[in-house]
Write a protein that holds these residues in place. Structure first.
Motif, PDB file in Angstrom:
ATOM      1  N   LEU A 170      44.860  43.551  24.926  1.00 33.89           N
ATOM      2  CA  LEU A 170      45.369  42.200  25.167  1.00 33.89           C
ATOM      3  C   LEU A 170      46.403  42.196  26.286  1.00 33.89           C
ATOM      4  N   PHE A 171      47.288  43.172  26.259  1.00 37.68           N
ATOM      5  CA  PHE A 171      48.359  43.258  27.255  1.00 37.68           C
ATOM      6  C   PHE A 171      47.782  43.464  28.653  1.00 37.68           C
ATOM      7  N   LEU A 172      46.908  44.458  28.808  1.00 35.62           N
ATOM      8  CA  LEU A 172      46.363  44.748  30.133  1.00 35.62           C
ATOM      9  C   LEU A 172      45.483  43.614  30.645  1.00 35.62           C
ATOM     10  N   CYS A 176      46.520  41.926  34.113  1.00 41.36           N
ATOM     11  CA  CYS A 176      45.654  42.003  35.293  1.00 41.36           C
ATOM     12  C   CYS A 176      45.234  40.628  35.779  1.00 41.36           C
ATOM     13  N   ALA A 177      44.992  39.703  34.834  1.00 44.05           N
ATOM     14  CA  ALA A 177      44.538  38.356  35.192  1.00 44.05           C
ATOM     15  C   ALA A 177      43.396  38.445  36.200  1.00 44.05           C
ATOM     16  N   PRO A 181      47.351  43.972  38.233  1.00 43.45           N
ATOM     17  CA  PRO A 181      48.731  44.002  37.743  1.00 43.45           C
ATOM     18  C   PRO A 181      49.729  44.198  38.883  1.00 43.45           C
ATOM     19  N   PRO A 182      50.975  43.819  38.683  1.00 39.93           N
ATOM     20  CA  PRO A 182      52.002  44.152  39.680  1.00 39.93           C
ATOM     21  C   PRO A 182      52.125  45.672  39.816  1.00 39.93           C
ATOM     22  N   GLN A 211      36.478  47.771  33.192  1.00 43.30           N
ATOM     23  CA  GLN A 211      36.087  46.389  32.905  1.00 43.30           C
ATOM     24  C   GLN A 211      36.980  45.382  33.633  1.00 43.30           C
ATOM     25  N   LEU A 212      38.265  45.744  33.773  1.00 44.28           N
ATOM     26  CA  LEU A 212      39.210  44.823  34.399  1.00 44.28           C
ATOM     27  C   LEU A 212      39.248  44.957  35.915  1.00 44.28           C
TER      28      LEU A 212
END
Length: 443
Positions: A170-172, A176-177, A181-182, A211-212
């Motif tokens: 959930l966090f990643l 990443c949106a 990620p920053p 996947q992200l």
């Protein structure tokens, strides 16, 4: 051309057996990893439900208020933290703490879903994991995110494994949106006890990042907080160095001691649990031994004596003593758990860097000058000139004959002072040094 006894072909044949040894040693001790960059002086742990975009500024402001209330002048701060009472040093430390609290109070932030967060309803942890990631993105957009940040999910222990990996997902996913990620992301894996756990965690991270679409390697720290982890340290580091999943490395960049879990596991009573307990120092020494030459940072633990009224000075003194002891042992990073600890952390760090800094600059300048002289003498000897001789074994044209390894250590001290803004190019020049020389010596 001087005549030798053994021909070069014979030397090559006799030393051929060392080629696989050379390769193994190079793999085991690769040097600087180039992973997470500058080692922060601390990692600040924050329960996930406390995370908000301006939390670093909030911690800095709270620390500034404590400093103004309990140590408004250099002499009081030196007395409260056990620092050098000399007027010039005390003034420089107070000025440094004031500056850092206003500009970079937190160097590394870890959102905590493990011990500092505890067990909560699944819906609550789901929401906190996502909100924390969104707050980190907002902090990055506002220019408020530290150079390093990340997450400590729950461990891979069977009772919390599924919960921890769900929160990591959930966090990643939220972090990443659509655009990744920053920069500066580090994932901390708690309560690691076996190399297989690190390999499995890397597999999960690889599946998630595939996947992200997360580019590049994932930086990972492991917490050494079980007796089994200390016994398995050599294999844990070998595993971390060898991690390669789907063509991308998952870099092991840090080993962090878990003072209280480790102490408790050894049966040490609560009153005696501390990072300067001999049992914990044995563990951190082992961590230093296995991480030496690998580029993996080693971090000390935390102080659980928090600077709250009416014992702010007592807590600051204890914390600063622990920081100084760690620095003298070569441990330049620790954990901080409370905004007030930023005062004693940065005061102790500034004191360690300023202590003997003039002597360090002079020794390093003498060492560099001696190396330059040696190089000139060798060139002159090649041309048939006489070598006039200079310095001692490996260095030091002054009262200390510094070896190359000590030259690197001196340069490391100077580099940390440069990074902290406690020395500048003018001061380097006065010692006969340049910034590029310091960087080259550090490696």
């Amino acid at each position: 051309m001087r005549r030798t006894t053994l021909p070069a072909a014979m030397i090559a044949r006799l030393t051929a057996a060392l080629e696989p040894v050379d390769a193994a040693l190079a793999a085991r001790h690769p040097g600087a990893s180039g992973g997470a960059g500058r080692q922060p002086v601390h990692t600040c742990y924050l329960p996930a439900d406390h995370m908000r975009a301006d939390i670093m500024a909030i911690w800095g402001a709270r620390a500034q208020r404590l400093l103004a209330r309990h140590a408004p002048d250099p002499a009081t701060l030196a007395a409260a933290t056990g620092g050098d009472p000399a007027e010039a040093i005390a003034a420089a430390v107070h000025a440094q703490v004031t500056r850092v609290l206003a500009t970079e109070p937190v160097q590394d932030l870890r959102v905590d879903l493990e011990d500092g967060y505890g067990l909560r309803a699944d819906d609550a942890e789901d929401a906190d994991a996502v909100r924390a990631a969104e707050a980190l993105r907002a902090a990055a957009a506002a220019g408020l995110l530290p150079a390093r940040y990340g997450l400590r999910p729950k461990s891979l222990d069977p009772a919390v494994r599924s919960r921890g990996l769900r929160s990591l997902d959930l966090f990643l996913t939220a972090l990443c949106a659509d655009d990744g990620p920053p920069p500066g992301l580090v994932i901390t894996v708690p309560k690691v006890s076996a190399p297989a756990q690190l390999r499995v965690f890397a597999d999960v991270l690889a599946a998630l990042t595939d996947q992200l679409g997360l580019p590049g390697p994932v930086d990972v720290e492991i917490q050494v907080e079980t007796p089994a982890a200390v016994l398995a340290l050599p294999e844990l580091v070998r595993t971390g160095l060898a991690l390669s999943v789907t063509g991308r490395a998952s870099r092991l960049v840090g080993l962090h001691v878990g003072t209280y879990d480790y102490s408790a596991a050894l049966g040490i009573g609560g009153a005696d649990q501390a990072s300067d307990h001999p049992a914990v120092e044995y563990a951190t020494t082992m961590m230093q031994l296995v991480a030496a030459g690998t580029g993996i940072d080693v971090a000390d633990g935390s102080s659980n004596l928090l600077p709250v009224d009416p014992d702010v000075h007592r807590a600051w003194r204890r914390h600063a003593d622990l920081v100084r002891r760690a620095w003298h042992r070569g441990l330049y990073q620790g954990w901080d758990l409370h905004p007030g600890q930023l005062v004693s952390r940065h005061a102790a760090v500034a004191g360690c860097l300023l202590s003997g800094l003039d002597d360090t600059l002079a020794r390093l300048g003498a060492y560099v000058a001696t190396q330059r002289t040696h190089a000139g003498n060798e060139n002159a000897a090649d041309s048939g000139a006489v070598d006039g001789g200079a310095g001692g074994a490996g260095g030091g044209g002054g009262a200390v004959a510094d070896e190359p390894a000590t030259g690197r250590a001196l340069a490391g001290h100077v580099l940390r002072a440069l990074e902290a803004g406690l020395v500048d190019d003018a001061a380097l020049g006065s010692a006969g040094l340049r910034r590029d020389q310091v960087l080259r010596l550090v490696g």
